[in-house]
Design a protein around this motif. Structure first.
Motif, short mmCIF file in Angstrom:
data_model
loop_
_atom_site.label_atom_id
_atom_site.label_comp_id
_atom_site.label_asym_id
_atom_site.label_seq_id
_atom_site.Cartn_x
_atom_site.Cartn_y
_atom_site.Cartn_z
N ASN A 1 40.57 44.84 37.58
CA ASN A 1 39.67 44.64 38.71
C ASN A 1 40.35 43.75 39.76
O ASN A 1 40.28 43.98 40.97
CB ASN A 1 38.39 43.99 38.19
CG ASN A 1 37.26 44.09 39.19
OD1 ASN A 1 37.38 44.78 40.19
ND2 ASN A 1 36.17 43.39 38.92
N THR B 1 39.71 44.42 31.57
CA THR B 1 38.96 44.99 32.70
C THR B 1 39.00 44.05 33.89
O THR B 1 39.17 44.48 35.03
CB THR B 1 37.49 45.26 32.31
OG1 THR B 1 37.00 44.14 31.58
CG2 THR B 1 37.33 46.52 31.52
N LEU C 1 32.27 44.09 32.30
CA LEU C 1 31.48 44.58 33.44
C LEU C 1 30.08 43.98 33.54
O LEU C 1 29.28 44.37 34.38
CB LEU C 1 31.38 46.13 33.42
CG LEU C 1 32.72 46.88 33.33
CD1 LEU C 1 32.51 48.37 33.18
CD2 LEU C 1 33.60 46.58 34.54
N LYS D 1 37.90 41.39 26.89
CA LYS D 1 37.30 41.52 28.21
C LYS D 1 38.28 41.30 29.36
O LYS D 1 38.10 41.83 30.45
CB LYS D 1 36.14 40.51 28.31
CG LYS D 1 35.33 40.69 29.57
CD LYS D 1 34.26 39.65 29.75
CE LYS D 1 33.60 39.82 31.11
NZ LYS D 1 32.54 38.88 31.38
#
Ligand SMILES: [Fe+2]
Length: 293
Positions: free
Chosen positions: A33, A29, A151, A26
């Protein structure tokens, strides 16, 4: 009088450079971001200014409702360990985790180690919910952080915490204390479903049955207030923006709330003062509200 400062979501910056191995899963991402958007929002100079402002007020206690980290790298918690003592003695600072602190499995334990007594109950237990009594104020700390897929920024309390919360609220009420619930995710929110507390309805049911004097949260990075149903009147649930949000980069720039609490059971007085950073970089009072008179 007891003065409580509430801040949230400092998202300590800059983000340390992760190793290839740390970026697995994870965190990839989250890292992109951060590079694409979030690093322009969370400004360590803004956070420093806000904390300096808190320190000029006659605050008895500081509560921070989570999201110290961004992608829960070990180095981020090392930074937290060094940053936290700057706020004051551990006895006077209470912190809880946010979803970014519990980004991956095992991160909560690393955070607990870094926060030491600031994330522990008076009984020295580090399990949630924990309680810290300061004057006639009872701080009840919850953990909504659960590792989620990329997300997804939902939170969850779970049945065990909810049941224990009910018992604690009831016992602390009987002791005649001003009950302040600290939680990262809002109990009520207009945020998209994939960012909300999944068992918020169950939490609101506990509040409706047992009440609380005040619920403080973060997560949405905006100033907001909802009134929940309590057994003998409405219960305010109040959120603050990210404590490091630079002016003009996001909806609400950095700010925090001060609560001045006095009185006794059945006759509490609580005034809220909001302070925030302006376009000139100065921190001023942006609002005042009497919550209980
Ligand atoms: Fe956050």
């Amino acid at each position: 009088m007891f003065t409580l400062a509430h801040l949230s979501d400092p998202h300590l910056a800059p983000l340390p450079t992760p190793t290839r191995r740390e970026l697995a899963g994870k965190r990839v991402t989250g890292y992109f971001n951060w590079q694409r958007k979030r690093r322009f929002v969370h400004d360590p100079a803004v956070l420093w200014r806000l904390i300096s402002d808190v320190r000029t007020t006659a605050t008895d206690h500081i509560a921070i409702t989570g999201d110290f980290a961004n992608i829960a790298l070990p180095q981020e918690f090392e930074n937290l360990r060094k940053w936290l003592p700057g706020l004051g003695p551990r006895y006077d600072v209470t912190v809880i985790p946010g979803n970014h602190d519990v980004y991956v499995r095992g991160a909560l334990e690393v955070m607990q180690e870094a926060c030491s007594d600031s994330m522990r109950g008076d009984d020295d237990k580090a399990t949630f919910p924990f309680v810290r009594l300061r004057g006639n104020v009872a701080l009840i700390a919850l953990n909504t952080g659960v590792p989620t897929p990329p997300l997804i920024a939902t939170g969850r309390l779970g049945e065990t915490q909810l049941t224990q919360l009910g018992s604690l609220l009831s016992a602390l009420k009987a002791e005649g204390l001003f009950r302040v619930v600290l939680i990262h995710h809002p109990p009520e929110s207009e945020a998209p479903r994939h960012k909300r507390l999944t068992d918020a309805a169950a939490l609101r049911a506990v509040i409706a049955e047992h009440g609380a004097e005040l619920i403080l949260h973060g997560h949405d990075h905006i100033n907001q207030m909802h009134w929940l149903h309590g057994p003998s009147g409405r219960v305010p649930a109040i959120g603050v923006p990210s404590a490091s949000a630079a002016f003009g980069t996001t909806r609400d720039a950095a700010g925090y709330n001060l609560y001045r609490i006095e009185g006794e059971r059945g006759a509490w007085r609580c005034e809220m003062e909001s302070r925030g950073i302006g376009s000139d970089g100065l921190i001023t009072t942006t609002g005042r509200l009497t919550l209980m008179a």
